[in-house]
Write a protein that holds these residues in place. Structure first.
Motif, short mmCIF file in Angstrom:
data_model
loop_
_atom_site.label_atom_id
_atom_site.label_comp_id
_atom_site.label_asym_id
_atom_site.label_seq_id
_atom_site.Cartn_x
_atom_site.Cartn_y
_atom_site.Cartn_z
N TYR A 289 45.91 41.97 36.40
CA TYR A 289 45.28 40.93 35.75
C TYR A 289 44.51 40.16 36.97
N VAL A 290 44.63 40.29 38.25
CA VAL A 290 43.56 39.97 39.52
C VAL A 290 41.64 39.97 39.07
N LEU A 291 41.84 41.37 38.61
CA LEU A 291 40.01 41.93 38.39
C LEU A 291 39.65 41.24 37.05
N VAL B 153 44.36 39.27 44.91
CA VAL B 153 43.49 38.28 45.29
C VAL B 153 42.79 38.53 46.64
N HIS B 154 43.48 38.07 47.92
CA HIS B 154 42.65 38.24 48.78
C HIS B 154 42.13 39.45 49.18
N ALA B 155 42.12 40.54 48.58
CA ALA B 155 42.06 41.60 49.23
C ALA B 155 40.71 41.91 48.31
N LEU B 156 40.48 41.36 46.81
CA LEU B 156 39.79 42.40 46.04
C LEU B 156 38.68 41.02 46.42
N PRO C 30 34.45 32.17 40.78
CA PRO C 30 35.98 31.37 40.50
C PRO C 30 37.24 32.46 40.65
N GLU C 31 37.68 33.21 41.51
CA GLU C 31 38.40 34.19 41.09
C GLU C 31 39.97 32.72 40.78
N ARG C 32 41.17 33.12 39.96
CA ARG C 32 41.81 32.56 40.12
C ARG C 32 42.94 33.26 41.37
#
Length: 353
Positions: free
Chosen positions: A266-268, A235-238, A351-353
């Motif tokens: 999941y992150v995308l 999440v941090h990198a993306l 709004p990334e989770r």
């Protein structure tokens, strides 16, 4: 004439003695017999003499090209039995061993180099005829566990330092093809999410990404984030790479292995700005994910088959110098690698989770 006089004696084939027979005769372990046969350390002189006497009594052959009695069994050491990649390798090796009339013992090192070495020693002591190893580490001691035993050894997936056959996947070619494919679809700012740097395959794929990025003249410094990854680290990198504050916003990422691929999926999903994806290793249902996933596909069945074929070539007497075989990868193109118009649009709050 008695009732038994009409029966003829049946000559049964004489079974050649094995290390297990010598161990039973000398009242020692198979490991001790192996050390005596291979002049290894750690055996008391009186015990060694007892083993040699048992060898003489039983006629166990300890010299020449047939030094070891064949038990028609091959050992396979994999990192883990839980993943589909290792399962497909094991299935391919087992098919090949059956074709040659051999049995297969498959064991897992559970991704640890220490059990890897211990398992090799134990399998060699049990007198398997050959070994195929997917090394969990790259320590030079790996091969020394069977050096001098006459047991052929083939490494699969990663080489180990020392003289031994190896069957590898074209890691660099796979990543290079992924980058070139993304560039052909209009991507110029591409990130690489790699595995843990201590792993040889992770370093190979990272280096291929950086080299291809530079060779194609892509703008900026190559964006690389190496593992081990968690969902939070991705999440941090993306989130950092996809900030719309500059013209260098990443529009596509390449995952360095299947574990990273699954985390990235999941992150995308939580990003407002779409980021295209190329995974490494095909996964079940990859064509049913929305969007369906483009992947660099290694062929674990082909890798396992080639490793087994090379092992049996050695068992048939091939004494040529150790060889390294590099099998090609294949890019399976699906929808996830396409550049989508909305990737260039300025998003609202992210709004990334």
């Amino acid at each position: 004439m008695t009732a038994l006089s009409g029966l003829r004696a049946v000559r049964r084939p004489v079974r050649r003695p094995t290390m297990a027979d010598v161990a039973a005769e000398a009242h020692v372990s198979i490991k001790t017999v192996s050390r005596v046969v291979n002049r290894g350390p750690g055996v008391r002189p009186d015990t060694a003499e007892r083993v040699r006497a048992a060898i003489e009594r039983l006629g166990f052959r300890t010299t020449g090209p047939e030094a070891r009695s064949r038990v028609h069994t091959v050992g396979l050491v994999v990192e883990t039995l839980a993943g589909p990649f290792s399962a497909q390798i094991a299935a391919a090796v087992e098919r090949e061993t059956r074709l040659h009339g051999y049995n297969l013992i498959t064991v897992s090192a559970e991704r640890s180099a220490a059990p890897d070495r211990r398992l090799l020693h134990d399998l060699a002591a049990r007198c398997v005829d050959g070994l195929i190893v997917v090394p969990a580490g790259e320590a030079a001691r790996t091969e020394s566990q069977v050096a001098g035993s006459g047991i052929p050894l083939v490494y699969l997936g990663r080489p180990a330092r020392g003289a031994a056959d190896a069957v590898l996947s074209d890691n660099q070619g796979g990543v290079r093809g992924a980058v070139e494919h993304l560039v052909a679809h209009g991507h110029r700012h591409i990130g690489f999410l790699g595995g843990a740097p201590p792993r040889w395959t992770a370093r190979q794929r990272r280096d291929a990404f950086v080299h291809t990025h530079q060779a194609l003249g892509l703008p900026g410094t190559p964006r690389v984030a190496m593992g081990p990854h968690t969902r939070d680290s991705l999440v941090h990198a993306l989130r950092t790479w996809s900030r719309p504050t500059t013209s260098a916003t990443v529009t596509a990422v390449i995952a360095g292995d299947n574990r990273v691929t699954l985390l990235a999926l999941y992150v995308l999903r939580g990003l407002t700005r779409p980021v295209s994806l190329v995974g490494y290793d095909d996964i079940e249902l990859a064509d049913l994910i929305e969007p369906s996933m483009t992947v660099v596909h290694q062929d674990p069945a082909a890798l396992g088959q080639k490793a087994a074929q090379q092992l049996f070539s050695r068992l048939r007497g091939d004494r040529t110098p150790p060889q390294t075989f590099v099998l090609p990868t294949r890019l399976i193109v699906r929808a996830s690698s396409r550049r989508r118009p909305e990737a260039d649009q300025e998003p609202g709050r992210n709004p990334e989770r």
